[in-house]
Design a protein around this motif. Structure first.
Motif, PDB file in Angstrom:
ATOM      1  N   GLU A 170       0.850  -1.197   0.000  1.00 32.16           N
ATOM      2  CA  GLU A 170       0.000   0.000   0.000  1.00 32.16           C
ATOM      3  C   GLU A 170       0.874   1.230   0.000  1.00 32.16           C
ATOM      4  O   GLU A 170       2.066   1.172   0.303  1.00 32.16           O
ATOM      5  CB  GLU A 170      -0.893  -0.017   1.252  1.00 32.16           C
ATOM      6  CG  GLU A 170      -0.109  -0.047   2.552  1.00 32.16           C
ATOM      7  CD  GLU A 170      -0.997  -0.086   3.798  1.00 32.16           C
ATOM      8  OE1 GLU A 170      -1.976  -0.834   3.795  1.00 32.16           O
ATOM      9  OE2 GLU A 170      -0.689   0.656   4.746  1.00 32.16           O
ATOM     10  N   ARG A 271      -6.783  -6.475  -2.378  1.00 33.51           N
ATOM     11  CA  ARG A 271      -6.890  -5.024  -2.193  1.00 33.51           C
ATOM     12  C   ARG A 271      -6.128  -4.259  -3.271  1.00 33.51           C
ATOM     13  O   ARG A 271      -6.556  -3.205  -3.720  1.00 33.51           O
ATOM     14  CB  ARG A 271      -6.305  -4.662  -0.828  1.00 33.51           C
ATOM     15  CG  ARG A 271      -7.285  -3.883   0.004  1.00 33.51           C
ATOM     16  CD  ARG A 271      -6.709  -3.528   1.352  1.00 33.51           C
ATOM     17  NE  ARG A 271      -7.644  -3.913   2.376  1.00 33.51           N
ATOM     18  CZ  ARG A 271      -7.327  -4.343   3.579  1.00 33.51           C
ATOM     19  NH1 ARG A 271      -6.060  -4.460   3.922  1.00 33.51           N
ATOM     20  NH2 ARG A 271      -8.251  -4.655   4.423  1.00 33.51           N
ATOM     21  N   LEU A 301     -14.786  -6.341   0.609  1.00 36.30           N
ATOM     22  CA  LEU A 301     -14.404  -6.050  -0.782  1.00 36.30           C
ATOM     23  C   LEU A 301     -15.267  -6.831  -1.777  1.00 36.30           C
ATOM     24  O   LEU A 301     -15.035  -6.782  -2.977  1.00 36.30           O
ATOM     25  CB  LEU A 301     -12.931  -6.412  -0.995  1.00 36.30           C
ATOM     26  CG  LEU A 301     -11.914  -5.631  -0.152  1.00 36.30           C
ATOM     27  CD1 LEU A 301     -10.534  -6.277  -0.232  1.00 36.30           C
ATOM     28  CD2 LEU A 301     -11.830  -4.177  -0.605  1.00 36.30           C
TER      29      LEU A 301
END
Lengths: 414, 91
Positions: A170, A271, A301
């Protein structure tokens, strides 16, 4: 190079040692053997650790006529179970020298360069109060805390970027260590703790001996290898390689990925994929129950968890095509263009063992360093923090790193 | 179909299981008999699965089985780099 080749559609990069099995990008972190190429005449260069540049010349190796169509792969068919090296090619005895010559001719990995590879290396010694090995979540926190406590700190990171696994997963803001006064060496590998010379670091151009009183080991964990037929083949990658392709190289590993492992790593992959318009219907896992945190994250998700799916074999010719799994309700096939393995992690504890640290097995992390919450180990001058010491998430790693950093920083400053 | 346990040296799961059955039932025995963990990655991929197989087949715990001894260099380095190391007289 490995990312560029992947983006060009090429999955097979090398052939394995004995059975010439098709291999390709696998770990993405320079730790396996799957992406070896001959680069500018030098054999066994890891494509995932080599940058593309003008004039670079890469060839495949260990295959005839090419890695994509390798006749030597017939050995994979001839030896259906395995080639028993202790019992094969020893009889009749008078033939043994002949066998040996043929086998030696075929064995080995790559050919040595035709002309000498001239590269000059330097050597130097660096002194510091605290050596931090690894600049992931734990190592960054340890470095910042130790320098704040008044110590001189040198952090050695084997990648060119800092932030470790979190930065592969991320967008994160790594603290500006240089501004804090921490000495930073990136693209530098700690090659060992030598009994006489102490810790030794290899950069691309120099050998550096480190003189330090204290060491904090924060080498993290790698993705564990999942063993089933076909799990080694080209087109099957570990979560680490998938995360780097997506988040660092801007390359989508596949439009129809099959993901095995409802773990934090599996969740990170999902993700990372979703912003690029790829949402797998399900993540498969052999377990009956998966961690609630991961299941919740995936459900948020819109991705289901298919539990009790045990991988039986992955198939495909020039890449991954299909995985067969055994479930209580019978066999299930999942088709896709890449298989991503996220079944578990394995602590990078090799260096810690060299430094004298006691290891302890932890399910889901293999052999970790036995360490206290402040990273203290059985060795006075060595602490271990983060996932190499059993931490299971980035926040815990950072807390552990900060505690250890404060402690060694104070010791050094006093 | 082969399940490869050690990809560097192409050692299969069955091969290691057979070695354990023959009595090579410690991690160092398995390493020396099959060649597992002696390839370019030095056990980074295969050791965990090998320990799990030993646990399954021998009933011993993973800490009792332990792991192999990791010697330097922990990463592949060019020989020229090691040769560049400072000599005693330089210190």
């Amino acid at each position: 190079m490995a990312a560029a080749l992947w983006a060009s559609g090429r999955r097979i990069l090398s052939r394995s040692m004995r059975y010439h099995r098709a291999r390709g990008l696998f770990c993405g972190t320079g730790e396996c053997t799957h992406c070896f190429l001959r680069v500018d005449g030098v054999p066994n260069v890891r494509a995932c650790q080599t940058s593309c540049r003008d004039g670079l010349w890469a060839e495949d190796q260990n295959a005839w006529p090419s890695v994509r169509h390798d006749m030597l792969a017939s050995s994979d068919l001839v030896y259906r179970r395995y080639l028993d090296a202790h019992r094969a090619f020893i009889r009749p005895r008078f033939m043994k020298p002949v066998y040996d010559r043929v086998i030696r001719g075929m064995a080995g990995f790559g050919r040595i360069p035709k002309s000498p590879v001239v590269q000059r290396f330097d050597a130097r010694i660096e002194e510091t109060d605290v050596l931090v090995v690894g600049a992931g979540s734990a190592g960054l926190a340890a470095s910042a805390a130790a320098v704040e406590a008044g110590a001189r700190v040198l952090v050695v990171e084997r990648e060119r970027h800092m932030g470790g696994r979190r930065a592969d997963s991320e967008a994160m803001v790594a603290p500006g260590l240089e501004e804090l006064g921490v000495d930073v060496m990136t693209d530098a590998r700690l090659v060992g703790f030598y009994e006489d010379a102490g810790p030794v670091v290899a950069t691309r151009t120099a050998l550096v001996r480190i003189r330090t009183a204290r060491t904090v080991i924060a080498t993290g964990a790698r993705d564990a290898f999942a063993v089933f037929p076909g799990s080694d083949r080209a087109g099957v990658v570990l979560a680490s390689a998938a995360l780097r392709l997506i988040n660092r190289d801007g390359v989508l590993p596949g439009r129809r990925p099959v993901i095995v492992g409802a773990t934090d790593a599996g969740l990170q992959v999902v993700r990372s994929l979703i912003p690029h318009g790829v949402r797998p219907a399900a993540v498969y896992d052999p377990r009956i129950r998966v961690p609630a945190r991961v299941a919740r994250g995936l459900a948020d998700l819109g991705v289901a968890v298919a539990t009790a799916h045990k991988a039986e074999r992955a198939v495909g010719r020039s890449g991954f095509r299909r995985i067969r799994m055994a479930t209580p309700a019978g066999r299930v096939d999942a088709e896709g263009d890449v298989l991503i393995l996220a079944t578990g992690r394995a602590a990078r504890s090799e260096l810690a063992q060299q430094a004298g640290c006691r290891l302890a097995w932890r399910p889901g992390l293999a052999f970790t360093v036995a360490a206290g919450p402040d990273g203290s180990t059985n060795m006075n001058a060595v602490r271990a923090v983060g996932s190499v010491a059993g931490s299971e998430d980035w926040d815990q790693s950072a807390r552990m790193g900060a505690r250890a950093g404060r402690a060694v920083g104070k010791e050094a400053a006093s | 179909m082969k399940a490869i346990l050690c990809p560097c040296e192409d050692i299969t799961l069955e091969e290691v299981a057979d070695a354990i059955d023959e009595g090579y039932a410690t991690i160092e025995d398995v390493k020396r008999y099959t060649g597992l963990a002696t390839g370019s990655c030095q056990g980074r991929l295969c050791l965990g699965p090998c320990v799990e197989l030993l646990v399954e087949k021998t009933g011993r715990g993973p800490d009792e089985i332990g792991t192999i001894r990791y010697r330097p260099p922990a990463e592949p380095v060019p020989l020229g780099l090691l040769a560049a190391g400072p000599k005693e007289a330089d210190e």
